[in-house]
Scaffold this motif. Structure first.
Motif, mmCIF file in Angstrom:
data_model
loop_
_atom_site.group_PDB
_atom_site.id
_atom_site.type_symbol
_atom_site.label_atom_id
_atom_site.label_comp_id
_atom_site.label_asym_id
_atom_site.label_seq_id
_atom_site.Cartn_x
_atom_site.Cartn_y
_atom_site.Cartn_z
ATOM 1 N N PHE A 430 0.840 -1.188 0.000
ATOM 2 C CA PHE A 430 0.000 0.000 0.000
ATOM 3 C C PHE A 430 0.878 1.242 0.000
ATOM 4 O O PHE A 430 1.942 1.274 0.618
ATOM 5 C CB PHE A 430 -0.901 0.026 1.240
ATOM 6 N N LEU A 431 0.413 2.277 -0.705
ATOM 7 C CA LEU A 431 1.163 3.532 -0.784
ATOM 8 C C LEU A 431 0.439 4.602 0.014
ATOM 9 O O LEU A 431 -0.649 5.048 -0.349
ATOM 10 C CB LEU A 431 1.307 3.967 -2.247
ATOM 11 N N SER A 432 1.039 5.005 1.126
ATOM 12 C CA SER A 432 0.474 6.074 1.935
ATOM 13 C C SER A 432 0.925 7.428 1.404
ATOM 14 O O SER A 432 1.912 7.531 0.671
ATOM 15 C CB SER A 432 0.894 5.910 3.398
ATOM 16 N N ASN A 433 0.175 8.468 1.777
ATOM 17 C CA ASN A 433 0.484 9.850 1.407
ATOM 18 C C ASN A 433 0.533 10.080 -0.103
ATOM 19 O O ASN A 433 1.200 10.999 -0.583
ATOM 20 C CB ASN A 433 1.796 10.307 2.044
ATOM 21 N N ALA A 434 -0.150 9.229 -0.852
ATOM 22 C CA ALA A 434 -0.336 9.506 -2.286
ATOM 23 C C ALA A 434 -1.494 10.485 -2.415
ATOM 24 O O ALA A 434 -2.485 10.402 -1.682
ATOM 25 C CB ALA A 434 -0.632 8.224 -3.050
ATOM 26 N N ARG A 435 -1.381 11.460 -3.302
ATOM 27 C CA ARG A 435 -2.432 12.452 -3.479
ATOM 28 C C ARG A 435 -3.427 11.953 -4.516
ATOM 29 O O ARG A 435 -3.063 11.699 -5.666
ATOM 30 C CB ARG A 435 -1.848 13.803 -3.908
ATOM 31 N N LEU A 450 -5.195 12.660 0.778
ATOM 32 C CA LEU A 450 -3.990 11.842 0.873
ATOM 33 C C LEU A 450 -4.360 10.468 1.407
ATOM 34 O O LEU A 450 -5.195 10.337 2.317
ATOM 35 C CB LEU A 450 -2.962 12.495 1.805
ATOM 36 N N THR A 451 -3.757 9.433 0.839
ATOM 37 C CA THR A 451 -4.052 8.074 1.275
ATOM 38 C C THR A 451 -3.533 7.834 2.689
ATOM 39 O O THR A 451 -2.523 8.414 3.116
ATOM 40 C CB THR A 451 -3.445 7.047 0.320
ATOM 41 N N ASN A 452 -4.220 6.953 3.420
ATOM 42 C CA ASN A 452 -3.789 6.587 4.768
ATOM 43 C C ASN A 452 -2.780 5.439 4.715
ATOM 44 O O ASN A 452 -2.276 5.097 3.646
ATOM 45 C CB ASN A 452 -5.005 6.217 5.626
ATOM 46 N N ASP A 453 -2.489 4.839 5.863
ATOM 47 C CA ASP A 453 -1.487 3.772 5.926
ATOM 48 C C ASP A 453 -1.884 2.536 5.131
ATOM 49 O O ASP A 453 -1.025 1.725 4.777
ATOM 50 C CB ASP A 453 -1.233 3.373 7.388
ATOM 51 N N LYS A 454 -3.164 2.409 4.870
ATOM 52 C CA LYS A 454 -3.641 1.275 4.062
ATOM 53 C C LYS A 454 -3.818 1.655 2.605
ATOM 54 O O LYS A 454 -4.427 0.909 1.831
ATOM 55 C CB LYS A 454 -4.958 0.749 4.628
ATOM 56 N N GLY A 455 -3.278 2.823 2.234
ATOM 57 C CA GLY A 455 -3.369 3.271 0.850
ATOM 58 C C GLY A 455 -4.750 3.709 0.442
ATOM 59 O O GLY A 455 -5.050 3.803 -0.754
ATOM 60 N N GLU A 456 -5.628 4.022 1.398
ATOM 61 C CA GLU A 456 -7.027 4.305 1.106
ATOM 62 C C GLU A 456 -7.366 5.785 1.192
ATOM 63 O O GLU A 456 -6.818 6.515 2.020
ATOM 64 C CB GLU A 456 -7.948 3.567 2.091
ATOM 65 N N VAL A 457 -8.307 6.186 0.351
ATOM 66 C CA VAL A 457 -9.045 7.428 0.526
ATOM 67 C C VAL A 457 -10.512 7.108 0.260
ATOM 68 O O VAL A 457 -10.838 6.186 -0.499
ATOM 69 C CB VAL A 457 -8.584 8.555 -0.422
ATOM 70 N N VAL A 458 -11.410 7.869 0.882
ATOM 71 C CA VAL A 458 -12.845 7.657 0.705
ATOM 72 C C VAL A 458 -13.481 8.977 0.293
ATOM 73 O O VAL A 458 -13.335 9.991 0.986
ATOM 74 C CB VAL A 458 -13.502 7.139 1.991
ATOM 75 N N PHE A 459 -14.176 8.965 -0.831
ATOM 76 C CA PHE A 459 -14.897 10.139 -1.310
ATOM 77 C C PHE A 459 -16.402 9.874 -1.213
ATOM 78 O O PHE A 459 -16.880 8.837 -1.689
ATOM 79 C CB PHE A 459 -14.542 10.449 -2.759
#
Length: 621
Positions: A430-435, A450-459
Motif C-alpha cells: 500500500f502507498l500512503s500519502n499519495a495524493r 492523501l491516502t492513509n497507511d492502508k493506501g485508502e481514501v474515501v470520497f
C-alpha cells in the motif's frame, strides 16, 4: 386523523371525580364519550361564564391534545399548571410544546415530569439525553419528501404500495355521520393506481372492505391475495356497555380477507381480537409467516405497543408476543411496517424525538436499538405510518405537519462512496500519502485527499454519475483511472502506481527513453504515457527546466506527408505534457519527418520502422 385508528384508548388524563361538579357534568360526559369537539364547546362555555377552575383548563388542554390542536392545547395546559397536576399533564404539555417548536419550554415540563416519575423510562431517557435535539438535527437526511396528489382536505394516511396499487385510509367520504373526536367523516379504505411516470389515478373506494365504521390501514401478502386491515369491533357485535353514560364502546380490531376474481371476500376477524382492547395497524412480513400490529392488550409496556404473532400454514395464528422494552416504551408505539430485509419501521411518542409521533427504525436481524431516522421524515408534528416499496425505490409517510393528516412520498436519497486503494505495482505494498484527486466528467476538481497507511481514501459522492481519479506520488508515474460509475453503496477502485525508474540527469541532457507511435498515427500510446509521466514529474520538480521535443517518422510515406505527421506527433507530445501541468512556456516541439533516422536501413524490419517512429527530448535550459 390517525388517532382514530387507535380509537377509544387514546391517552388522556383520567377525570378526577373530586374535580367534577354539577357545572362540568355535561362537558365531562362528552369527554368520557370521546366527543372532544362537543366537550370543548361545553368547557369553553364554562370559561366564558367566569369559571376559572384549573380542572376545566386541564380538560380543555387534554381535549385539544387528543384532537391534535397543539396551539390550543398549549394555551390551556399553561393555565392548568398554576396548581400541581398529575404527571401525565406535564408529559402531555411537554409534547405539545415540542409540537409547537418550543423545545426549551418543553424541557422544563419534562423536568417536572421526571421529578414526579423518576423511574419512568421516559424520564430516564430525558435526563441522560439533554442534548437530544442537537443530535437529531445532525442526523444525515435519508429521504426527499413530496406531498402526493391523492390527498384531500380530510385526513389521508397509512399509504402502502403493492405492485402498482396504492392503498390508504381517508376521511373524504363526506355526507355521512362524523366522528366526535375530530368532527371528520369515518374512515374508508381507498386505492389509486401508480403509473410509470410517477402519477396516481383518482382514488376509488375499496367498497367490499368498507362499512359505516372506520376502516384502515391495510397490509397485503407478497402475492397480493391476502389483505389484513383494521376495522371496528361493532362489525362483530363486539363491544362493551357503559351503563352510566349509556354507551356502547367498540375497539379497533384486525380482519383478514382473501382476493377472489379481483374482489375481497371471506372477511374474517382475527382470533385474538377483543372487546376489551384494540388490535390495529397490521404489517405482514414477506413470507406471510409473521404479522406485526399495534395493541394495548394485557402485557403492554405502555399505552400502545408493537406486537407480533405467528401465522400458521393452516391459516391459524399463534399467541401474540410483545416486542419488548427495547422497542416499546411507557408511551405509545404504533404503525409498524416490516420490510423484506426484516427492517422494522414504527412510530413512537415515548422514545426521544422532535415531538408528537416520530418514525424509528430497528434491524430485527441484529436486535439493535431503535433509531430515530431524523429529518425530513420526522418533524415537530405527528409523523407516522412510514412504509417502503423497495422494488420501486419509494416510501410513503403520513404527517399532520400541514395541519391535517396528509400522505407524502419519501424518495430515498442515493448515497455513494468511492473507496480508492493505491498500491505499488511491483511490490503490491500500500502507498500512503499519495495524493488522490477526484474529478467529474468535465474534469472539474471536486476534492483532494492523501491516502492513509492502508493506501485508502474515501470520497462521498452522488449516485449514478461518472467520476475520475488522478493519483500522484513522488517517485511513481502518475495515473488516471477509467471512469468510475457510482451506484448506491460503495464502489472500490484499486490503482496501481508504477515506480519511477531511475533517471540519469547530466549537465546537457536527461537520459530518458524515447516515446514511440503506431504506424501513421500521432496518438499518445500507453507506453508513451509511462515515459511522459516521468518527464512530467521531473519538470514539476525542476521548474527552470526547459525541454525541446523532436518527433520523427520512419521512411515509409512521402517526405511531405512524413513531415506533417511528425509535426502532429510533436504537437500531441507537447499537448499531453501541458495537460499534465507542465508550463507551456517550458516546452516546445518540432517535427523532423524522416530526416533523422535512428536506424539507417534499406530493407527495414518492422522493429526498425517502430524505432524510427519516435519523440525525443532535448534539454534547452
Amino acid at each position: 386523523m390517525k388517532k382514530i385508528t387507535i380509537l377509544l384508548f387514546l391517552v388522556y388524563t383520567t377525570v378526577s371525580l373530586m374535580a367534577q361538579n354539577k357545572k362540568t357534568k355535561n362537558a365531562d360526559k362528552l369527554f368520557e364519550q370521546y366527543e372532544y369537539v362537543h366537550a370543548v364547546k361545553e368547557y369553553l362555555a364554562l370559561v366564558e361564564n367566569g369559571n376559572t377552575d384549573n380542572y376545566v383548563y386541564k380538560q380543555l388542554g387534554t381535549c385539544n391534545f387528543n384532537m391534535g390542536n397543539s396551539a390550543e392545547a398549549e394555551k390551556w395546559y399553561a393555565k392548568s399548571i398554576t396548581v400541581k397536576q398529575n404527571a401525565d399533564v406535564y408529559y402531555n404539555y411537554a409534547q405539545v410544546l415540542k409540537s409547537n417548536s418550543k423545545y426549551g419550554d418543553a424541557d422544563l415540563q419534562m423536568t417536572q415530569f421526571a421529578i414526579i416519575q423518576p423511574n419512568d423510562q421516559r424520564s430516564i431517557d430525558f435526563i441522560t439525553n439533554k442534548d437530544y435535539l442537537s443530535k437529531l438535527l445532525k442526523k444525515e437526511k435519508l429521504f426527499v419528501l413530496n406531498k402526493l396528489e391523492v390527498n384531500s382536505d380530510k385526513s389521508d394516511f397509512g399509504a402502502v404500495m403493492y405492485d402498482n396499487t396504492l392503498y390508504f385510509s381517508s376521511g373524504r367520504n363526506v355526507g355521512g355521520k362524523t366522528y366526535g373526536v375530530n368532527d371528520e367523516p369515518f374512515l374508508d379504505i381507498y386505492q389509486s393506481t401508480y403509473s410509470a411516470d410517477g402519477s396516481y389515478s383518482d382514488p376509488i373506494s375499496v367498497t367490499e372492505l368498507n362499512t359505516r365504521f372506520h376502516e384502515g390501514p391495510v397490509s397485503l401478502s407478497k402475492d397480493g391475495n391476502t389483505i389484513y386491515f383494521s376495522s371496528e369491533s361493532f362489525n362483530d357485535d363486539l363491544f362493551q356497555k357503559d351503563k352510566v353514560n349509556k354507551l356502547k364502546i367498540s375497539q379497533v380490531n384486525l380482519y383478514k380477507a382473501i382476493k377472489k376474481n379481483g374482489k375481497w371476500t371471506a372477511i374474517t376477524p382475527l382470533p385474538f381480537n377483543s372487546k376489551s382492547y384494540s388490535t390495529s395497524n397490521p404489517s405482514i412480513d414477506k413470507d406471510g409467516k409473521t404479522l406485526y400490529f399495534s395493541s394495548n392488550m394485557p402485557g403492554s409496556i405502555g399505552g400502545i405497543d408493537i406486537w407480533k404473532v405467528e401465522v400458521n400454514e393452516d391459516g391459524g395464528f399463534g399467541t401474540p408476543k410483545n416486542l419488548g422494552n427495547k422497542i416499546n416504551s411507557p408511551g405509545d408505539e404504533s404503525f409498524p411496517f416490516v420490510t423484506d430485509d426484516n427492517m422494522l419501521y414504527f412510530s413512537s411518542k415515548g422514545l426521544i424525538g422532535f415531538g408528537g409521533y416520530d418514525v424509528f427504525s430497528v434491524d430485527l436481524n441484529s436486535g439493535s436499538v431503535p433509531n430515530n431516522i431524523g429529518q425530513p421524515i420526522n418533524s415537530e408534528k405527528d409523523d407516522f405510518a412510514f412504509t417502503l416499496n423497495k422494488d420501486k425505490n419509494i416510501g410513503f409517510l403520513s404527517s399532520n405537519r400541514s395541519g391535517v393528516d396528509n400522505i407524502y412520498s419519501a424518495s430515498p436519497i442515493c448515497k455513494s462512496q468511492i473507496v480508492s486503494v493505491v498500491e505499488n505495482t511491483k511490490t503490491a505494498n500500500f502507498l500512503s500519502n499519495a495524493r488522490v484527486t477526484l474529478l467529474d466528467k468535465s474534469n472539474i476538481v471536486l476534492d483532494k485527499l492523501l491516502t492513509n497507511d492502508k493506501g485508502e481514501v474515501v470520497f462521498n459522492v452522488d449516485c449514478n454519475k461518472d467520476y475520475f481519479l488522478e493519483i500522484y506520488k513522488d517517485g511513481f508515474i502518475s495515473q488516471r483511472s477509467a471512469a468510475v460509475k457510482t451506484v448506491s453503496g460503495t464502489s472500490k477502485v484499486t490503482i496501481f502506481l508504477v515506480p519511477m525508474e531511475e533517471v540519469v540527469v547530466t549537465e546537457n541532457e536527461i537520459i530518458l527513453n524515447p516515446i514511440y507511435f503506431e504506424n501513421s498515427r500521432s496518438d499518445i500510446t500507453t507506453q508513451a504515457v509511462k515515459v511522459l509521466d516521468k518527464l512530467v514529474y521531473i519538470m514539476t520538480q525542476n521548474r527552470d527546466l526547459s525541454i525541446f521535443v523532436k518527433s520523427h517518422t520512419d521512411i515509409r510515406g512521402k517526405d511531405d506527408y512524413n513531415m506533417d505527421l511528425s509535426e502532429r506527433r510533436a504537437k500531441s507530445t507537447v499537448d499531453y505534457l501541458v495537460s499534465k501541468g507542465v508550463n507551456a512556456e517550458k516546452i516546445a516541439g518540432k517535427g523532423f519527418g524522416e530526416s533523422e533516422l535512428k536506424v539507417e536501413c534499406n530493407k527495414c524490419s518492422e522493429e526498425d520502422h517502430a524505432a524510427n517512429r519516435r519523440s525525443e527530448f532535448i534539454i534547452v535550459k
